[in-house]
Scaffold this active site. Structure first.
Site, PDB file in Angstrom:
ATOM      1  N   ASP A   1       0.893  -1.185  -0.048  1.00 40.66           N
ATOM      2  CA  ASP A   1       0.082   0.054   0.020  1.00 40.66           C
ATOM      3  C   ASP A   1       1.114   1.265  -0.158  1.00 40.66           C
ATOM      4  O   ASP A   1       1.931   1.306   0.152  1.00 40.66           O
ATOM      5  CB  ASP A   1      -0.934   0.151   1.096  1.00 40.66           C
ATOM      6  CG  ASP A   1      -1.955  -1.212   1.323  1.00 40.66           C
ATOM      7  OD1 ASP A   1      -2.443  -1.365   0.051  1.00 40.66           O
ATOM      8  OD2 ASP A   1      -2.192  -1.678   2.168  1.00 40.66           O
TER       9      ASP A   1
ATOM     10  N   TYR B   1       6.992 -10.150   6.865  1.00 40.78           N
ATOM     11  CA  TYR B   1       6.550  -8.664   7.102  1.00 40.78           C
ATOM     12  C   TYR B   1       7.087  -8.107   8.380  1.00 40.78           C
ATOM     13  O   TYR B   1       7.019  -9.026   9.425  1.00 40.78           O
ATOM     14  CB  TYR B   1       5.154  -8.409   7.093  1.00 40.78           C
ATOM     15  CG  TYR B   1       4.759  -8.083   5.859  1.00 40.78           C
ATOM     16  CD1 TYR B   1       4.390  -6.840   4.952  1.00 40.78           C
ATOM     17  CD2 TYR B   1       3.942  -9.334   5.238  1.00 40.78           C
ATOM     18  CE1 TYR B   1       3.917  -6.683   3.735  1.00 40.78           C
ATOM     19  CE2 TYR B   1       3.340  -9.033   3.702  1.00 40.78           C
ATOM     20  CZ  TYR B   1       3.244  -7.987   3.192  1.00 40.78           C
ATOM     21  OH  TYR B   1       2.686  -7.878   1.927  1.00 40.78           O
TER      22      TYR B   1
END
Length: 240
Positions: free
Chosen positions: A51, A109
């Site tokens: 994003d 992540y």
């Protein structure tokens, strides 16, 4: 011939990875670089999207090319045409059935929190000066490990499976920084950021630790914490 590419980028000045109309994106820059090399459009397929404002240490994509140059020459050529906040780390020749998205088996992540304000890293970590119960945070992290329905920890999802398996969820304390690390077989839109938002609420006693189990059970997004800021999030590695 098909090429697998590992790319690192600073997402600060981009509207995410995926190409969008009237928006500055990582994919658009890569497409432009490939166009300069090939003199025609080249389609790329990435392991997934990140994003706006999210960074990557090891995003992966593939593309097909008939140019008779080596993988290392592709690496040098791409880097010569890309801006300084996008860097190709590795290019390798792979079989034609390799798919950067569908061949991936897991991803890692990390989310970086700093309790002290760092002017020069403000776009690369989340400033959070509040007292955190680290022991409680570690216990809460363990609740994410395993196979769960993460609908309640995701943004808008349509026709996508929401059951994911998290293999690892742990933290590292490094001075004033707290680094949360997650490895799983897949992640939904905003999933890590909503997980972190919930964890911070638990570690500051705004929510009970059992809210995680309740969200898994009810799939109620209203019970989760807010979608935390993007600047602390990094796609670390994609595994094949």
């Amino acid at each position: 011939m098909r090429y697998k590419v590992t790319v690192s980028y600073d997402g600060t000045n981009y509207h995410g990875f995926q190409k969008q109309k009237n928006a500055h994106t990582i994919e658009a820059e890569i497409n432009a670089a490939l166009f300069k090399i090939h003199k025609h459009d080249i389609k790329i397929v990435a392991s997934g999207r990140t994003d706006k404002g999210v960074h990557a240490l090891g995003q992966v994509f593939h593309f097909d090319s008939n140019l008779e140059i080596t993988a290392n020459q592709f690496k040098r050529a791409l880097n010569s045409h890309l801006p300084k906040d996008i860097r190709i780390l590795e290019v390798s020749l792979v079989s034609g059935d390799f798919n950067a998205r569908h061949s991936a088996i897991k991803k890692t992540y990390k989310y970086v929190i700093n309790k002290e304000y760092d002017l020069f890293n403000r776009n690369h970590e989340f400033y959070y000066p509040y007292k955190l119960d680290i022991e409680l945070l570690e216990k809460a992290l363990k609740k994410f490990i395993g196979t769960h329905d993460f609908f309640g920890f995701a943004g808008y999802v349509k026709d996508k499976p929401t059951i994911k398996e998290i293999y690892e969820a742990y933290l590292i304390v490094d001075g004033s920084k707290i680094i949360l690390i997650f490895t799983g077989n897949g992640f939904l839109k905003y999933m890590v950021r909503k997980m972190v938002g919930t964890l911070l609420d638990i570690a500051t006693n705004k929510k009970d630790i059992n809210v995680i189990d309740e969200i898994f059970k009810t799939k109620d997004r209203n019970l989760s914490g807010k979608t935390i800021n993007p600047e602390g999030l990094y796609l670390v590695k994609v595994y094949y």
